[in-house]
Design a protein around this motif. Structure first.
Motif, PDB file in Angstrom:
ATOM      1  N   ASN A 111       0.769  -1.212   0.085  1.00  0.00           N
ATOM      2  CA  ASN A 111       0.053  -0.008   0.096  1.00  0.00           C
ATOM      3  C   ASN A 111       0.836   1.308  -0.071  1.00  0.00           C
ATOM      4  O   ASN A 111       0.409   2.266  -0.550  1.00  0.00           O
ATOM      5  N   ASN A 112       1.978   1.215   0.649  1.00  0.00           N
ATOM      6  CA  ASN A 112       2.889   2.507   0.659  1.00  0.00           C
ATOM      7  C   ASN A 112       3.385   2.575  -0.682  1.00  0.00           C
ATOM      8  O   ASN A 112       3.576   3.520  -1.104  1.00  0.00           O
ATOM      9  N   LEU A 113       3.864   1.537  -1.434  1.00  0.00           N
ATOM     10  CA  LEU A 113       4.283   1.389  -2.584  1.00  0.00           C
ATOM     11  C   LEU A 113       3.435   2.282  -3.373  1.00  0.00           C
ATOM     12  O   LEU A 113       3.586   3.144  -4.609  1.00  0.00           O
ATOM     13  N   SER A 114       2.096   1.806  -3.427  1.00  0.00           N
ATOM     14  CA  SER A 114       0.975   1.890  -4.344  1.00  0.00           C
ATOM     15  C   SER A 114       0.895   3.848  -4.118  1.00  0.00           C
ATOM     16  O   SER A 114       0.445   4.524  -5.051  1.00  0.00           O
ATOM     17  N   ALA A 115       0.963   4.159  -2.846  1.00  0.00           N
ATOM     18  CA  ALA A 115       0.874   5.567  -2.395  1.00  0.00           C
ATOM     19  C   ALA A 115       1.884   6.417  -3.022  1.00  0.00           C
ATOM     20  O   ALA A 115       1.841   7.473  -3.198  1.00  0.00           O
ATOM     21  N   MET A 116       3.071   5.896  -3.317  1.00  0.00           N
ATOM     22  CA  MET A 116       4.040   6.449  -3.770  1.00  0.00           C
ATOM     23  C   MET A 116       4.192   6.451  -5.296  1.00  0.00           C
ATOM     24  O   MET A 116       5.015   6.997  -5.865  1.00  0.00           O
ATOM     25  N   GLY A 117       3.133   5.970  -5.930  1.00  0.00           N
ATOM     26  CA  GLY A 117       3.128   6.105  -7.464  1.00  0.00           C
ATOM     27  C   GLY A 117       3.275   4.877  -8.519  1.00  0.00           C
ATOM     28  O   GLY A 117       3.096   4.689  -9.402  1.00  0.00           O
ATOM     29  N   VAL A 118       3.541   3.467  -7.539  1.00  0.00           N
ATOM     30  CA  VAL A 118       3.511   2.540  -8.260  1.00  0.00           C
ATOM     31  C   VAL A 118       2.201   1.655  -8.453  1.00  0.00           C
ATOM     32  O   VAL A 118       1.480   1.612  -7.505  1.00  0.00           O
ATOM     33  N   PRO A 119       1.895   1.465  -9.760  1.00  0.00           N
ATOM     34  CA  PRO A 119       0.631   0.759  -9.774  1.00  0.00           C
ATOM     35  C   PRO A 119       0.424  -0.516  -9.313  1.00  0.00           C
ATOM     36  O   PRO A 119       1.150  -1.312  -9.271  1.00  0.00           O
ATOM     37  N   MET A 120      -0.614  -0.825  -8.693  1.00  0.00           N
ATOM     38  CA  MET A 120      -0.939  -1.961  -8.090  1.00  0.00           C
ATOM     39  C   MET A 120      -0.753  -3.072  -9.093  1.00  0.00           C
ATOM     40  O   MET A 120      -0.037  -4.200  -8.373  1.00  0.00           O
ATOM     41  N   ASP A 121      -0.900  -3.132 -10.274  1.00  0.00           N
ATOM     42  CA  ASP A 121      -0.585  -4.328 -11.093  1.00  0.00           C
ATOM     43  C   ASP A 121       0.934  -4.292 -11.253  1.00  0.00           C
ATOM     44  O   ASP A 121       1.360  -5.326 -11.954  1.00  0.00           O
ATOM     45  N   HIS A 122       1.659  -3.629 -10.822  1.00  0.00           N
ATOM     46  CA  HIS A 122       3.308  -3.424 -10.982  1.00  0.00           C
ATOM     47  C   HIS A 122       3.896  -4.141  -9.706  1.00  0.00           C
ATOM     48  O   HIS A 122       4.935  -4.018  -9.365  1.00  0.00           O
ATOM     49  N   ILE A 123       3.059  -4.410  -8.692  1.00  0.00           N
ATOM     50  CA  ILE A 123       3.520  -5.014  -7.387  1.00  0.00           C
ATOM     51  C   ILE A 123       2.922  -6.496  -7.309  1.00  0.00           C
ATOM     52  O   ILE A 123       1.830  -6.722  -7.665  1.00  0.00           O
ATOM     53  N   ARG A 124       3.844  -7.191  -6.776  1.00  0.00           N
ATOM     54  CA  ARG A 124       3.484  -8.867  -6.390  1.00  0.00           C
ATOM     55  C   ARG A 124       4.291  -9.069  -5.119  1.00  0.00           C
ATOM     56  O   ARG A 124       5.079  -8.591  -4.517  1.00  0.00           O
ATOM     57  N   ILE A 125       3.433  -9.958  -4.323  1.00  0.00           N
ATOM     58  CA  ILE A 125       3.611 -10.397  -3.112  1.00  0.00           C
ATOM     59  C   ILE A 125       3.974 -12.052  -3.227  1.00  0.00           C
ATOM     60  O   ILE A 125       3.045 -12.500  -3.564  1.00  0.00           O
TER      61      ILE A 125
END
Length: 197
Positions: free
Chosen positions: A88-102
């Motif tokens: 969520n912090n990465l998303s708030a910093m401007g990274v689109p959710m579809d570019h984040i994986r866990i």
């Protein structure tokens, strides 16, 4: 003359000690010259500086994916995963959710993180990654990832957080610097002699 020799040695002693401590810090900090890497691996355990460094690497090449390792740690009484806080912090910093994986598998150590990253990268066919971690953690991270990825087609680079408080020239002037340095050296020795593999 003998007194002058002792006096000269006493003057040189602090310089020698500082040089040795500087070398220890410099040994722990290692960072590869960045080449193309399609995925940014964000190791757990860091703070906002580590997240910001991952975002900086993403912005340099927005086609990249940021991969978060899963520790299973929670941040509140209802069991919210720490990895979701990071996402969520990465998303708030401007990274689109579809570019984040866990990574779904839980890792409790850097060794387990390296194994889960290798499995993930190979399963999904990602050819290269850059691993982001704190400067004092980079030497051990390099040892572990290079061992873990031996024989793998995946290319791994290690990247230290830039502008971090831990610097080879200054770590010895703070209690925190001594704590993380001694702990990291102990973990390096433990890993080299087989602990945690």
């Amino acid at each position: 003359m003998r007194g002058m020799g002792v006096f000269s040695l006493l003057l040189l002693l602090p310089i020698v000690i500082y040089g040795v401590l500087y070398a220890v810090g410099a040994l722990l900090i290692t960072s590869d010259s960045l080449k193309d890497a399609g995925m940014v691996v964000l190791l757990s355990g860091g703070d906002r500086q580590r997240w910001e460094e991952a975002v900086k690497l993403y912005r340099a090449e927005p086609s990249r994916i940021i991969l978060i390792t899963e520790t299973g740690d929670t941040i509140n009484d209802i069991g919210t995963r720490y990895s979701l806080l990071v996402r969520n912090n990465l998303s708030a910093m401007g990274v689109p959710m579809d570019h984040i994986r866990i990574i779904p598998e839980v890792s409790r150590s850097t060794v387990e993180e390296a194994k889960s990253v290798r499995e993930y990268m190979e399963y999904w066919g990602h050819p290269s990654c850059v691993v982001v971690t704190d400067p004092y953690h980079t030497f051990r991270t390099r040892l572990i990832f290079h061992d873990t990825f031996r024989g793998s087609p995946v290319k791994v680079q290690i990247h230290a957080v830039q502008g971090h408080w831990y610097q080879a020239a200054t770590w010895m002037f703070s209690r925190q610097g001594w704590e993380v340095t001694l702990l990291e050296l102990a973990k390096v020795v433990g890993y080299v002699f087989g602990a945690g593999r």
